[in-house]
Design a protein around this motif. Structure first.
Motif, mmCIF file in Angstrom:
data_model
loop_
_atom_site.group_PDB
_atom_site.id
_atom_site.type_symbol
_atom_site.label_atom_id
_atom_site.label_comp_id
_atom_site.label_asym_id
_atom_site.label_seq_id
_atom_site.Cartn_x
_atom_site.Cartn_y
_atom_site.Cartn_z
ATOM 1 N N THR A 59 26.990 120.059 7.935
ATOM 2 C CA THR A 59 27.244 118.835 8.702
ATOM 3 C C THR A 59 27.325 117.616 7.793
ATOM 4 N N ARG B 37 38.917 118.545 16.379
ATOM 5 C CA ARG B 37 37.688 117.877 16.822
ATOM 6 C C ARG B 37 37.990 116.766 17.836
ATOM 7 N N GLN C 71 35.112 114.637 18.793
ATOM 8 C CA GLN C 71 34.152 113.609 18.352
ATOM 9 C C GLN C 71 34.092 113.551 16.826
ATOM 10 N N GLY C 72 33.829 112.381 16.286
ATOM 11 C CA GLY C 72 33.669 112.241 14.842
ATOM 12 C C GLY C 72 35.002 112.293 14.123
ATOM 13 N N SER C 73 34.952 112.311 12.760
ATOM 14 C CA SER C 73 36.228 112.308 12.044
ATOM 15 C C SER C 73 36.257 113.362 10.940
ATOM 16 N N SER C 74 37.492 113.745 10.565
ATOM 17 C CA SER C 74 37.707 114.799 9.571
ATOM 18 C C SER C 74 37.394 114.297 8.165
ATOM 19 N N ASN D 77 28.123 115.922 17.911
ATOM 20 C CA ASN D 77 28.437 117.336 18.121
ATOM 21 C C ASN D 77 27.239 118.266 18.010
ATOM 22 N N SER E 7 35.540 122.709 16.495
ATOM 23 C CA SER E 7 36.865 123.288 16.236
ATOM 24 C C SER E 7 36.773 124.798 16.394
ATOM 25 N N ASP F 261 31.996 120.846 14.380
ATOM 26 C CA ASP F 261 32.714 119.850 15.183
ATOM 27 C C ASP F 261 33.402 120.455 16.409
ATOM 28 N N THR G 169 22.512 112.566 11.363
ATOM 29 C CA THR G 169 22.607 113.966 11.808
ATOM 30 C C THR G 169 21.399 114.781 11.308
ATOM 31 N N ASP H 222 32.273 125.613 11.578
ATOM 32 C CA ASP H 222 32.307 124.150 11.518
ATOM 33 C C ASP H 222 31.396 123.552 12.585
ATOM 34 N N GLU I 112 27.856 114.412 12.077
ATOM 35 C CA GLU I 112 28.193 115.175 13.292
ATOM 36 C C GLU I 112 27.170 114.908 14.398
#
Ligand SMILES: Nc1nc2c(ncn2[C@@H]2O[C@H](COP(=O)(O)OP(=O)(O)O)[C@@H](O)[C@H]2O)c(=O)[nH]1
Ligand SMILES: [Mg+2]
Length: 249
Positions: free
Chosen positions: A11, A208, A210-213, A17, A97, A95, A45, A93, A14
């Motif tokens: 993480t 995803r 929520q959040g960013s890559s 998530n 995905s 997130d 997190t 992952d 995250e």
């Protein structure tokens, strides 16, 4: 005694998530433990993971000092899992995905394999909400890896996979320095070229919400270079070594 299966979740930021992801894993019909490997996420997190770990004995946390990439986080998790004698060890992952509900299909397949790869691209394309550009990049990368290394897998850059303990034990994890796509290709190649049994299970990948890559351009160059390095390491063979009888179950 803990469960036979452990899901490692790396993480970095995250917080939205992680609690939902932990709930989904713990609600599975089979008992599965979780190891969160957090790289000191600025969004807290790590503290959320600690709280979950104090609530649920199945959840564990590794805190690392700073962001050092996906590969390093997973390798630290693998060493922890081997030391604790987990038999089935997942990469997933954090997130959403990857869908935790696919875990039982991996557990079924790993009974007859040393590594199981989740695939988005076997018998169709199962990717939801990715920009076309990113899908094309991923499909091109898959073809590129297949052609250069000879690995016959449909989704060699995928990051949802399950290892039997002995396949991880066969690798010098301290010597793995790659990240992102490249890390996924390298792990699979190191195991494949030794003649371990590998199978694929179909998964649906959802971008995803929520959040960013944390994906970057460097990760692509690293992977292009890595495939040639792996071919060299396998002495330019595009197939595994002859299957070793030690690996029979
Ligand atoms: N511990 C750790 N986790 C990371 C790092 N980079 C990415 N992650 C996690 O790895 C997973 C996949 O990363 P993500 O940014 O979603 O990559 P993408 O799916 O390729 O866009 C997520 O759970 C991230 O939080 C890192 O440097 N350290
Ligand atoms: Mg992602």
């Amino acid at each position: 005694m803990h469960s036979e299966a452990l899901v490692i979740v790396p993480t970095y930021n995250e917080r939205e998530n992680l609690p939902k992801l932990a709930d989904a894993v713990l609600a599975l019909p089979e008992p599965v433990d979780i190891l969160v490997v957090d790289d000191n996420s600025p969004d807290g997190t790590g503290e959320i993971a600690d709280r979950l770990s104090s609530e649920y004995p199945q959840i564990h946390v590794l805190h690392r000092k700073s962001k050092a990439g996906l590969g390093k986080a997973y390798c630290a998790g693998f060493l922890w899992a081997i030391e604790k004698s987990y038999e089935y060890i997942f990469e997933m992952d954090g997130d959403f995905s990857h869908n935790p509900n696919d875990i039982p299909a991996f557990l079924k397949a790993i009974k007859n394999a040393d590594m199981v790869l989740g695939t988005r691209y076997l018998n169709g394309i199962r990717v939801i909400n990715w920009p076309l550009k990113r899908l094309m990049l991923s499909l091109t990368a898959a073809k590129y890896v297949q052609v250069i290394t000879g690995m016959p897998f449909s989704d060699p850059t995928g990051g949802f996979k399950c290892f039997r303990k002995r396949s991880l034990q066969s690798i010098d994890l301290d010597a793995v320095n790659s990240n992102g796509y490249s890390f996924q290709i390298e792990m699979t190649h190191r195991i494949w070229r030794q003649g371990f049994r590998i199978s694929e299970v179909p998964i649906v990948f959802t971008d995803r919400v929520q959040g960013s890559s944390k994906m970057s351009g460097n990760i692509v160059w690293e992977a292009i270079w890595m495939t040639w390095r792996l071919l060299y390491q396998n002495r330019f063979r595009r197939r595994p070594r002859k299957r070793d009888l030690r690996f029979e179950i």
